[in-house]
Design an enzyme around this catalytic site. Sequence first.
Site, PDB file in Angstrom:
ATOM      1  N   LYS A 114       0.610  -0.989  -0.245  1.00  0.00           N
ATOM      2  CA  LYS A 114       0.022  -0.075  -0.106  1.00  0.00           C
ATOM      3  C   LYS A 114       1.105   1.075  -0.172  1.00  0.00           C
ATOM      4  O   LYS A 114       0.477   2.683  -0.407  1.00  0.00           O
ATOM      5  CB  LYS A 114      -0.756  -0.361   1.114  1.00  0.00           C
ATOM      6  CG  LYS A 114      -2.086  -0.799   1.226  1.00  0.00           C
ATOM      7  CD  LYS A 114      -3.206  -1.012   2.157  1.00  0.00           C
ATOM      8  CE  LYS A 114      -4.524  -1.670   1.647  1.00  0.00           C
ATOM      9  NZ  LYS A 114      -5.854  -1.964   2.631  1.00  0.00           N
ATOM     10  N   LYS A 197      -4.267 -10.665  -6.787  1.00  0.00           N
ATOM     11  CA  LYS A 197      -4.984 -10.977  -6.255  1.00  0.00           C
ATOM     12  C   LYS A 197      -6.373  -9.913  -6.510  1.00  0.00           C
ATOM     13  O   LYS A 197      -6.403  -9.056  -6.859  1.00  0.00           O
ATOM     14  CB  LYS A 197      -4.971 -10.061  -5.121  1.00  0.00           C
ATOM     15  CG  LYS A 197      -5.675 -10.855  -3.561  1.00  0.00           C
ATOM     16  CD  LYS A 197      -5.579 -10.015  -2.612  1.00  0.00           C
ATOM     17  CE  LYS A 197      -5.202  -8.659  -2.462  1.00  0.00           C
ATOM     18  NZ  LYS A 197      -5.058  -8.154  -0.787  1.00  0.00           N
ATOM     19  N   LYS A 200      -9.560  -3.988  -4.078  1.00  0.00           N
ATOM     20  CA  LYS A 200     -11.165  -2.833  -4.347  1.00  0.00           C
ATOM     21  C   LYS A 200     -10.260  -1.873  -5.490  1.00  0.00           C
ATOM     22  O   LYS A 200     -10.206  -1.358  -5.476  1.00  0.00           O
ATOM     23  CB  LYS A 200     -11.303  -2.562  -3.176  1.00  0.00           C
ATOM     24  CG  LYS A 200     -12.120  -3.077  -2.157  1.00  0.00           C
ATOM     25  CD  LYS A 200     -12.441  -2.290  -0.945  1.00  0.00           C
ATOM     26  CE  LYS A 200     -13.136  -3.046   0.122  1.00  0.00           C
ATOM     27  NZ  LYS A 200     -13.411  -2.867   1.508  1.00  0.00           N
TER      28      LYS A 200
HETATM   29  P1  AMP Z   1     -10.728  -5.117   2.745  1.00  0.00           P
HETATM   30  O1  AMP Z   1     -11.028  -4.980   2.058  1.00  0.00           O
HETATM   31  O2  AMP Z   1      -9.106  -5.042   2.537  1.00  0.00           O
HETATM   32  O3  AMP Z   1     -11.821  -4.547   3.507  1.00  0.00           O
HETATM   33  O4  AMP Z   1     -10.842  -7.298   3.132  1.00  0.00           O
HETATM   34  C1  AMP Z   1     -12.093  -7.600   3.620  1.00  0.00           C
HETATM   35  C2  AMP Z   1     -11.907  -8.972   4.143  1.00  0.00           C
HETATM   36  O5  AMP Z   1     -11.446  -9.646   2.263  1.00  0.00           O
HETATM   37  C3  AMP Z   1     -10.555  -9.492   4.414  1.00  0.00           C
HETATM   38  O6  AMP Z   1     -10.564 -10.352   5.386  1.00  0.00           O
HETATM   39  C4  AMP Z   1      -9.804 -10.066   3.398  1.00  0.00           C
HETATM   40  O7  AMP Z   1      -8.833 -10.914   3.786  1.00  0.00           O
HETATM   41  C5  AMP Z   1     -10.346 -10.446   2.697  1.00  0.00           C
HETATM   42  N1  AMP Z   1     -10.509 -10.297   0.917  1.00  0.00           N
HETATM   43  C6  AMP Z   1      -9.708  -9.157   0.283  1.00  0.00           C
HETATM   44  N2  AMP Z   1      -9.898  -9.120  -0.910  1.00  0.00           N
HETATM   45  C7  AMP Z   1      -9.767 -10.502  -0.995  1.00  0.00           C
HETATM   46  C8  AMP Z   1      -9.565 -11.971  -2.763  1.00  0.00           C
HETATM   47  N3  AMP Z   1      -9.162 -11.261  -3.723  1.00  0.00           N
HETATM   48  N4  AMP Z   1      -9.778 -12.890  -2.286  1.00  0.00           N
HETATM   49  C9  AMP Z   1     -10.197 -13.458  -1.206  1.00  0.00           C
HETATM   50  N5  AMP Z   1      -9.911 -12.718   0.084  1.00  0.00           N
HETATM   51  C10 AMP Z   1     -10.141 -11.050   0.554  1.00  0.00           C
END
Ligand code: AMP
Length: 338
Positions: A114, A197, A200
């Site tokens: 990041k 991956k 967002k």
């Molecule tokens: P965040 O969007 O960073 O707040 O992530 C929220 C949750 O989604 C966390 O538990 C991450 O580990 C999961 N997560 C985010 N991106 C992925 C992805 N590409 N595959 C699986 N889990 C994800």
Amino acid sequence: MSQKIILSGMQPTNNLHLGNYLGALKNWVNLQKEGAKCLYSVVDLHAITLPQDPDSLRRSTREITAAYIAAGVDPERSIIFPQSAVAGHSQLMWLLATMTQVGKLNRMTQFKDKSGKNAEKSGLGLYAYPVLMAADILIYKATHVPVGEDQKQHLELAREIASTFNHRYGEEFFVPPEPYIMGEATRVMSLRDGTQKMSKSDPSDMSRITLVDSADTIAKKIRKAKTDTEPLPETIEGLKERPEAQNLVAIYAALLDRTSEDILNEIAGKQFSEFKPMLVDVAIAHLEPITKRMAELMGDVSEIDTILRQGAEKANALANPVVKDAMELMGFLNVSQK
Ligand code: AMP
Ligand code: TRP
């Protein structure tokens, strides 16, 4: 063993995507059925580790809450709350920050990703982010944390911080949390590049399916998803070195709560031109009701706000005594106590 306590959270930044849903949210919903105490936070304090427009932050906080509920998190059974409404998280973070080695923070891959090339200019909050995450978890003495694969390293740090505290103050006060990395799609990959991956922050909207996409958009994104030219293999082995194929099979399996192996038994030998329409149907059947329910909930935010307020009350009632006890253990004078 004593009762399981589950805690997890997502940042209110942009729309949730299929990775968030399959990697985390879908599992949160299933965990409610096990009779554990579940706390699901909208981690707004984490969101501001990168600059956020205030109106967008407010909107996203409600929208993520709507996504939790629409996906099946039940506010009667689970505590849903904004992280910022429980001051104890920030308070405990400071206490824990004093016992977190910077060497460990330097190894966090999410910070490296990041902060990019300009680490010197990134905020202290982005760097200290994993300590706040540890506080989020330890403050409820959570035993299990359902997250996607990418959060494993942060969880390991939370365990280490818990042990450092316990060792220093000579008591098994904090519970080292276990990561719960579940399902077939613990790491959902971009639809444009199976080695990246799904995220967002990917500039291409075509790389991800979001929980606000219409059925047409979902269909278009899957139709255009990158693939190779081989037919689908018979075994998991055959998906090695085929990241895009592996990803689409895993998504299909996770949506249906089946294993990739099981799915391959059914689709082996098919071309993507046959498999993609199957995936479109399953994805739409699964996601469309969630998207519709989210839109309904966003139509009257007062219900969302009530759920968050009530959740915050319950979360505060659990968190505040833990902060008080931790401070007492550390030797802070409690001047409010006779
Ligand atoms: P965040 O969007 O960073 O707040 O992530 C929220 C949750 O989604 C966390 O538990 C991450 O580990 C999961 N997560 C985010 N991106 C992925 C992805 N590409 N595959 C699986 N889990 C994800
Ligand atoms: N860091 C997590 C993510 O980006 C979000 C998060 C913050 C979290 N605090 C948490 C997840 C506590 C689980 C438990 O996905």
